[in-house]
Design an enzyme around this catalytic site. Structure first.
Site, mmCIF file in Angstrom:
data_model
loop_
_atom_site.group_PDB
_atom_site.id
_atom_site.type_symbol
_atom_site.label_atom_id
_atom_site.label_comp_id
_atom_site.label_asym_id
_atom_site.label_seq_id
_atom_site.Cartn_x
_atom_site.Cartn_y
_atom_site.Cartn_z
ATOM 1 N N SER A 146 -1.705 11.282 9.851
ATOM 2 C CA SER A 146 -1.560 10.175 9.001
ATOM 3 C C SER A 146 -0.066 10.196 8.704
ATOM 4 O O SER A 146 0.405 11.192 8.033
ATOM 5 C CB SER A 146 -2.476 10.216 7.638
ATOM 6 O OG SER A 146 -1.905 9.573 6.629
ATOM 7 N N VAL A 147 0.728 8.957 8.736
ATOM 8 C CA VAL A 147 2.161 8.905 8.440
ATOM 9 C C VAL A 147 2.367 9.054 6.974
ATOM 10 O O VAL A 147 2.930 10.247 6.551
ATOM 11 C CB VAL A 147 2.500 7.728 8.851
ATOM 12 C CG1 VAL A 147 4.037 7.431 8.441
ATOM 13 C CG2 VAL A 147 2.366 7.563 10.666
ATOM 14 N N ARG B 275 8.179 -9.155 4.653
ATOM 15 C CA ARG B 275 7.882 -7.649 4.166
ATOM 16 C C ARG B 275 8.648 -6.846 4.981
ATOM 17 O O ARG B 275 8.966 -5.707 4.622
ATOM 18 C CB ARG B 275 6.666 -7.483 4.081
ATOM 19 C CG ARG B 275 5.670 -8.386 3.220
ATOM 20 C CD ARG B 275 4.134 -7.581 3.156
ATOM 21 N NE ARG B 275 4.273 -6.417 2.927
ATOM 22 C CZ ARG B 275 3.294 -5.533 2.855
ATOM 23 N NH1 ARG B 275 2.146 -6.213 3.015
ATOM 24 N NH2 ARG B 275 3.140 -4.069 2.632
ATOM 25 N N ARG C 35 0.912 -1.137 -0.031
ATOM 26 C CA ARG C 35 0.108 0.087 0.232
ATOM 27 C C ARG C 35 0.795 1.453 0.058
ATOM 28 O O ARG C 35 0.500 2.358 -0.281
ATOM 29 C CB ARG C 35 -0.910 -0.250 1.339
ATOM 30 C CG ARG C 35 -1.979 -1.062 1.374
ATOM 31 C CD ARG C 35 -2.597 -0.820 2.526
ATOM 32 N NE ARG C 35 -3.163 0.635 2.598
ATOM 33 C CZ ARG C 35 -2.758 1.560 2.814
ATOM 34 N NH1 ARG C 35 -1.464 1.705 3.032
ATOM 35 N NH2 ARG C 35 -3.451 2.792 2.448
ATOM 36 N N ASP D 266 2.494 -0.961 15.545
ATOM 37 C CA ASP D 266 3.266 -1.688 15.018
ATOM 38 C C ASP D 266 4.028 -2.615 16.162
ATOM 39 O O ASP D 266 4.570 -3.615 15.794
ATOM 40 C CB ASP D 266 4.107 -1.029 14.062
ATOM 41 C CG ASP D 266 3.537 -0.317 12.994
ATOM 42 O OD1 ASP D 266 4.215 0.150 12.168
ATOM 43 O OD2 ASP D 266 2.320 -0.631 12.708
ATOM 44 N N ILE E 291 -5.638 2.649 16.164
ATOM 45 C CA ILE E 291 -4.972 3.490 14.938
ATOM 46 C C ILE E 291 -5.811 2.740 13.894
ATOM 47 O O ILE E 291 -6.298 3.057 12.935
ATOM 48 C CB ILE E 291 -3.749 3.131 14.845
ATOM 49 C CG1 ILE E 291 -2.920 3.885 15.948
ATOM 50 C CG2 ILE E 291 -3.041 3.614 13.427
ATOM 51 C CD1 ILE E 291 -3.013 5.429 15.850
HETATM 52 C C1 EPZ Z 1 2.213 3.770 8.507
HETATM 53 O O1 EPZ Z 1 1.139 3.433 7.689
HETATM 54 C C2 EPZ Z 1 2.966 2.532 8.353
HETATM 55 N N1 EPZ Z 1 3.624 2.188 7.207
HETATM 56 C C3 EPZ Z 1 2.536 1.455 9.337
HETATM 57 O O2 EPZ Z 1 3.241 0.548 9.419
HETATM 58 C C4 EPZ Z 1 2.037 1.850 10.654
HETATM 59 O O3 EPZ Z 1 1.563 1.084 11.641
HETATM 60 C C5 EPZ Z 1 1.281 3.371 10.407
HETATM 61 O O4 EPZ Z 1 2.025 4.518 9.637
HETATM 62 C C6 EPZ Z 1 0.712 4.184 11.773
HETATM 63 O O5 EPZ Z 1 1.857 4.341 12.491
HETATM 64 C C7 EPZ Z 1 4.583 2.725 6.509
HETATM 65 O O6 EPZ Z 1 5.276 3.496 7.204
HETATM 66 C C8 EPZ Z 1 4.954 2.224 5.201
HETATM 67 P P1 EPZ Z 1 -1.735 6.175 8.573
HETATM 68 P P2 EPZ Z 1 0.043 4.425 7.055
HETATM 69 O O7 EPZ Z 1 -1.905 6.981 7.245
HETATM 70 O O8 EPZ Z 1 0.977 5.740 6.561
HETATM 71 C C9 EPZ Z 1 -6.150 6.520 8.492
HETATM 72 C C10 EPZ Z 1 4.102 -1.540 9.183
HETATM 73 O O9 EPZ Z 1 3.640 -2.810 9.892
HETATM 74 N N2 EPZ Z 1 -6.065 7.098 7.461
HETATM 75 O O10 EPZ Z 1 -0.863 6.681 9.803
HETATM 76 O O11 EPZ Z 1 -0.803 3.740 5.957
HETATM 77 C C11 EPZ Z 1 -5.626 4.734 8.490
HETATM 78 O O12 EPZ Z 1 -6.728 4.007 7.836
HETATM 79 C C12 EPZ Z 1 2.908 -0.752 8.803
HETATM 80 O O13 EPZ Z 1 5.334 -1.302 9.121
HETATM 81 C C13 EPZ Z 1 -7.254 7.666 6.713
HETATM 82 O O14 EPZ Z 1 -8.271 7.599 7.468
HETATM 83 O O15 EPZ Z 1 -0.678 4.853 8.471
HETATM 84 C C14 EPZ Z 1 -5.350 4.699 9.809
HETATM 85 O O16 EPZ Z 1 -6.788 4.112 10.657
HETATM 86 C C15 EPZ Z 1 1.530 -1.270 9.152
HETATM 87 N N3 EPZ Z 1 -7.125 8.256 5.524
HETATM 88 C C16 EPZ Z 1 -4.966 5.879 10.361
HETATM 89 O O17 EPZ Z 1 -5.266 7.094 9.550
HETATM 90 C C17 EPZ Z 1 -5.798 8.816 4.963
HETATM 91 O O18 EPZ Z 1 -5.785 9.439 3.810
HETATM 92 C C18 EPZ Z 1 -3.395 6.043 10.462
HETATM 93 O O19 EPZ Z 1 -2.840 5.583 8.985
HETATM 94 C C19 EPZ Z 1 -4.826 7.821 5.569
HETATM 95 C C20 EPZ Z 1 -5.057 7.223 6.760
#
Ligand code: EPZ
Length: 421
Positions: free
Chosen positions: A166-167, A400, A95, A308, A330
């Site tokens: 959001s990261v 991964r 993703r 994580d 989260i």
């Molecule tokens: C990053 O994912 C990490 N992946 C994840 O690690 C990590 O769990 C996550 O951040 C939270 O820390 C990478 O860095 C590659 P988010 P990301 O956007 O960016 C919602 C691992 O195991 N959201 O911070 O996808 C989302 O659904 C992976 O290494 C929206 O609603 O996480 C979630 O509930 C798994 N709209 C929350 O925000 C958006 O546009 C946090 O997601 C984006 C996100």
């Protein structure tokens, strides 16, 4: 397909050297799209997601060379016009690939990137990513599962307050702003250390970036970027995983090549559970701890307790004397390791986003199924303390994000092997 077979009741002792961070490498590779100059990345984690991202960049025409032995990547796009279409076939397994949307759009004025789709832990929407890019002048349509984005005259810097933390969205927007015309001021940013490592990389390329406070950043776009050499930071989730492994099954486990201050929340929680930690600037030693106390935690954006590490600390809670609780704030569906742990003899109840872990429980080895990256490593930790053998199937999830995990564990005394089936 491959599986890991762990023969339990072996205690861990020795030294584990932590690898580079997957979650720092991925956005930095995406940001390389902005540059026409030489880029050299070192301390690369040799994990599947980094290979996938490199293949994605190669697919769009990037001149990228991976040196697995030296754990280095060399990129030199040298003015090449990259293909601005990222197909579903390449994004469906990872993703995070959506993070090339911002740089492609900012550099070339258009991008067609597959919607990443959900994964085991949740629907994983990208609305916040798109919100920020629209604020910078992009027109965005969703058609046939693809994001069609355009900014004919390039993106323009502006003020953006992200609707929630959001990261990935923070990373996508910072990278896009780095090549946009003018200044961008972003509020309500995620502030994970991996994002700091990304902004360090961008600053070395000549982008003026300042963190005005914990969740607020200012970026001055620059279209004349410089060559850069950059060392990827350590993987704090791998480090946290091995620290918890030491707490779960350790006699004396030393974890090196880290920055302890980045893991202060995790170490505070572990000490509250009675774990005996010797902490110095770049390493931590986990010593055998007789009594493990229960605790209640919630997962939060950095600097809170990371989602994580949620599956991993749950295994430690199984050994704790009493009731522990985890509220997963989260992701919508990040307790898939629970049914597998219960099959091994754990007594864990799930109510919505709350898990109740009764301990201490003895675990018995079993055939179990990995479902996502971090759930799979929690099953390895459970296998270390279970009686008899545990087979963890679908180990591609683990590959991964963990570099040579069975080699690192074997070196510390674990009885673990990888089998084809
Ligand atoms: C990053 O994912 C990490 N992946 C994840 O690690 C990590 O769990 C996550 O951040 C939270 O820390 C990478 O860095 C590659 P988010 P990301 O956007 O960016 C919602 C691992 O195991 N959201 O911070 O996808 C989302 O659904 C992976 O290494 C929206 O609603 O996480 C979630 O509930 C798994 N709209 C929350 O925000 C958006 O546009 C946090 O997601 C984006 C996100």
């Amino acid at each position: 397909m491959q599986k890991l077979v762990v023969k339990g009741k072996k205690s861990l002792s020795g030294t584990v050297k932590i690898s580079g961070s997957k979650n720092a490498t991925l956005p930095i590779l995406a940001a390389s799209i902005l540059s026409d100059k030489k880029i050299e990345l070192s301390n690369l984690p040799i994990v599947k997601d980094v290979i996938t991202m490199s293949e994605l960049l190669k697919h769009i025409g990037s001149n990228i060379k991976l040196n697995l032995k030296k754990k280095k990547i060399f990129i030199n796009n040298n003015g090449r016009k990259l293909n601005t279409v990222a197909p579903y076939s390449l994004l469906k397994t990872m993703r995070a690939g959506v993070i090339i949307l911002g740089p492609l759009l900012s550099k070339f004025g258009k991008a067609k990137v597959s919607l990443p789709g959900g994964c085991a832990i949740g629907p994983r929407p990208v609305d916040i990513h798109l919100f920020g890019l629209k604020k910078m002048g992009a027109t965005i349509k969703i058609k046939d599962g693809y994001i069609l984005a355009e900014a004919k005259n390039g993106l323009v810097g502006t003020k953006i307050t992200l609707p929630s933390i959001s990261v990935g969205a923070t990373e996508n927007i910072i990278i896009a702003a780095s090549y946009a015309k003018g200044n961008t001021h972003i509020k309500n940013c995620a502030c994970e250390p991996e994002i700091k490592n990304l902004t360090d990389f961008l600053k070395k390329m000549g982008v003026k970036i300042s963190w005005v406070n914990k969740r607020e950043i200012k970026v001055v776009g620059n279209q004349k970027l410089k060559s850069v050499k950059h060392k990827i930071m350590f993987d704090r989730i791998e480090a946290g995983t091995f620290i918890i492994a030491g707490a779960v099954a350790g006699k004396k486990l030393r974890i090196t090549d880290i920055e302890s201050k980045i893991l202060s929340k995790e170490m505070t929680i572990l000490r509250k559970m009675g774990i005996n930690l010797k902490i110095s600037k770049n390493e931590v030693t986990v010593l055998y701890s007789k009594e493990i106390k229960p605790i209640s935690i919630i997962t939060e954006p950095y600097p809170g307790f990371p989602t994580d590490l949620q599956a991993q600390i749950m295994v430690l809670m199984i050994k704790a004397k009493g009731l522990s609780k985890i509220r997963e704030n989260i992701f919508e569906n990040r307790f898939m390791h629970v049914p597998e742990l219960n099959r091994m003899g754990a007594k864990i109840k799930v109510k919505g986003n709350l898990s109740l872990i009764n301990g201490p429980q003895e675990l018995n080895g079993a055939e179990v199924m990995a479902t996502d990256l971090r759930a799979s490593v929690s099953l390895v930790l459970a296998g270390l303390i279970a009686k008899n053998r545990t087979s963890i199937n679908r180990v591609y999830h683990l590959d991964r994000g963990y570099e040579f995990i069975e080699k690192k564990l074997k070196k510390c005394g674990a009885n673990i092997s990888r089998l084809n089936y």
